[in-house]
Design an enzyme around this catalytic site. Structure first.
Site, PDB file in Angstrom:
ATOM      1  N   VAL A  99       0.858  -1.170   0.000  1.00 33.76           N
ATOM      2  CA  VAL A  99       0.000   0.000   0.000  1.00 33.76           C
ATOM      3  C   VAL A  99       0.897   1.222   0.000  1.00 33.76           C
ATOM      4  O   VAL A  99       1.888   1.274   0.740  1.00 33.76           O
ATOM      5  CB  VAL A  99      -0.913   0.031   1.243  1.00 33.76           C
ATOM      6  CG1 VAL A  99      -1.802   1.269   1.229  1.00 33.76           C
ATOM      7  CG2 VAL A  99      -1.760  -1.240   1.319  1.00 33.76           C
ATOM      8  N   CYS A 100       0.588   2.190  -0.855  1.00 28.19           N
ATOM      9  CA  CYS A 100       1.287   3.472  -0.862  1.00 28.19           C
ATOM     10  C   CYS A 100       2.792   3.233  -1.091  1.00 28.19           C
ATOM     11  O   CYS A 100       3.169   2.460  -1.951  1.00 28.19           O
ATOM     12  CB  CYS A 100       0.977   4.199   0.456  1.00 28.19           C
ATOM     13  SG  CYS A 100       1.352   5.949   0.508  1.00 28.19           S
TER      14      CYS A 100
END
Length: 198
Positions: free
Chosen positions: A109-110
């Site tokens: 994520v990210c």
């Protein structure tokens, strides 16, 4: 015993929502009928882990033999902990690579994508990350695509922060069916954005 064990790997400076968003989605998926166990883990024993905005989390244990490993981001654009620190240290990317080599599906994520890149998992693969780190991701061997969620089979990446919720909903749909994912989406009053790339 659950068919799928999912672990979310925490480290000091991780972004809260990068980890807690997918955790809540996956935990809700288990409550909706997915044969799934989800745990918050660290590389080494830790009583508490401090996230980037000061949230302190008590992990469930250390990294085990998960089927799915989710790697949050946080701290890539600063010199004060987070992804930048664990990439420079090398032990977290090495552990992620070892879980992948053992057969786990790995998702980031990210800016957690930078950990996957350091682990060598994104070489020649389509991948995305937070918009502030796209140029850095492009300097790795990844094929950068500006999408919200990218599914390349055993490696998935998601863009900035809230994209982790969409990533986790997609994982529920992919592994357990649309009915469970839609039930969680309704329960959380969240509407997914865009199409999954891949």
């Amino acid at each position: 015993m659950a068919d799928v064990t999912a672990e979310i790997l925490l480290f000091d400076g991780f972004d809260e929502l990068d980890a807690i968003g997918p955790y809540e989605v996956l935990a809700n998926g288990a409550e909706a009928g997915a044969s799934l166990e989800v745990r918050l883990v660290t590389l080494e024993d830790a009583d508490l882990v401090t996230a980037s905005h000061g949230l302190r989390v008590e992990p469930d244990g250390t990294l085990g033999e998960s089927d799915l490993l989710v790697v949050p981001g946080g701290g890539w654009t600063s010199d004060d902990g987070g992804v930048r620190t664990v990439v420079d240290d090398g032990s977290v990317p090495d552990a992620v690579d070892a879980r992948f080599a053992a057969g786990a599906t790995v998702a980031s994520v990210c800016t957690g994508a930078m950990i996957l890149a350091e682990a060598g998992l994104l070489e020649g693969r389509p991948a995305t990350t937070h918009h502030d780190a796209l140029e850095d991701l492009g300097d790795s061997a990844a094929n950068v695509v500006e999408e919200r969620v990218v599914d390349d089979g055993d490696v998935l990446t998601a863009g900035g922060v809230t994209a982790g919720i969409d990533l986790a909903l997609w994982l529920l749909e992919r592994e357990f069916g649309a009915e469970i994912a839609e039930a969680v989406e309704t329960e959380m009053e969240h509407e997914r954005r865009g199409e999954v790339f891949g």
